[in-house]
Design an enzyme around this catalytic site. Structure first.
Site, short mmCIF file in Angstrom:
data_model
loop_
_atom_site.label_atom_id
_atom_site.label_comp_id
_atom_site.label_asym_id
_atom_site.label_seq_id
_atom_site.Cartn_x
_atom_site.Cartn_y
_atom_site.Cartn_z
N ASP A 12 0.87 -1.16 0.00
CA ASP A 12 0.00 0.00 0.00
C ASP A 12 0.91 1.22 0.00
O ASP A 12 2.09 1.14 0.37
CB ASP A 12 -0.90 -0.05 1.24
CG ASP A 12 -1.77 1.18 1.37
OD1 ASP A 12 -2.39 1.58 0.37
OD2 ASP A 12 -1.82 1.76 2.47
N ASP A 14 0.04 5.18 0.93
CA ASP A 14 -0.08 6.10 2.07
C ASP A 14 -0.17 5.33 3.38
O ASP A 14 -1.03 4.46 3.55
CB ASP A 14 -1.35 6.95 1.92
CG ASP A 14 -1.33 7.82 0.68
OD1 ASP A 14 -1.10 9.03 0.81
OD2 ASP A 14 -1.53 7.28 -0.42
#
Length: 230
Positions: A12, A14
């Site tokens: 992922d 952020d």
């Protein structure tokens, strides 16, 4: 559960690979200051960054929790406010962001060991590409919501990333800081790894996400690699 050595590790963006929250502090509080609203603590903003633009809109403009959950039916005022946040973010993207400490070493190690790596994010491509360009980050694959019909927690983005790399999903590990990341990885058949150093909301507990592994700092990934086989 024994660990099979991955052919790729996907992240992922952020709150997992990159600490992007500081870029949003001035965006949110700048707008609140203009509106005459009290400023929010950095940590309050930080907790919402992984939840995307709609969550930050609710936070910035004091909308109720249900507002903007479905952007297709959201009020035009809400959509305009969300775009206002995103426009301000794009103007200053990456100025205060960077790898979480330790990830530079992790990425170097993956490349030295011929383990491919990439990013699977719910961040739209416009902002993802701008951020990665600013930080000079170049993975082997980047999958954004623009590239698929369904975003995480649906497994489609993770499956696309594996396919783009010419790999089976079971050859990949996926690392994320939200239960949607873990749900997506489990549905895709990837080893799921919860990053507890990410943007975890107060009252949320990664121990409850049913991830295959937890890491408390990026360098913990190297320990998992050392324990893997195959």
């Amino acid at each position: 559960m024994s660990l099979s050595r991955p052919k790729a590790i996907l992240f992922d963006l952020d709150g997992t690979l990159v600490d992007t929250a500081p870029d949003f502090y001035d965006v949110v509080n700048g707008l609140r200051k203009e509106l005459g609203k009290p400023l929010l603590a950095d940590e309050t903003i930080r907790e919402q960054v992984s939840n995307g633009g709609a969550a930050l809109t609710r936070l910035t403009f004091d909308h109720p929790d249900h507002a903007g959950r479905d952007l297709a039916s959201a009020a035009q005022e809400f959509l305009d406010q969300r775009q206002q946040i995103l426009d301000r973010y794009l103007q200053n993207i990456g100025l205060l962001s960077g790898y979480f400490p330790g990830f530079a070493e992790v990425i170097t190690t993956l490349e030295q060991q011929d383990i491919r790596w990439g990013i699977v994010t719910n961040k739209p491509r416009l902002y993802t590409e701008a951020l990665l360009a600013k930080l000079a980050i170049t993975g082997d694959v980047v999958v954004c919501p623009d590239d698929v019909t369904k975003s995480k927690p649906h497994p489609e983005p993770l499956l696309k990333a594996a396919a783009d790399l010419g790999l089976q999903a079971t050859d990949c590990w996926y690392v994320g800081d939200h239960i949607r990341d873990i749900d997506a990885a489990r549905a895709a058949g990837m080893l799921s790894i919860a990053a507890t150093f990410g943007y975890i909301e107060a009252g949320d507990h990664p121990d409850n996400w049913q991830a295959d592994r937890l890491i408390h700092q990026p360098l913990d990934l190297l320990s998992l690699l050392q324990a893997s086989h195959g």
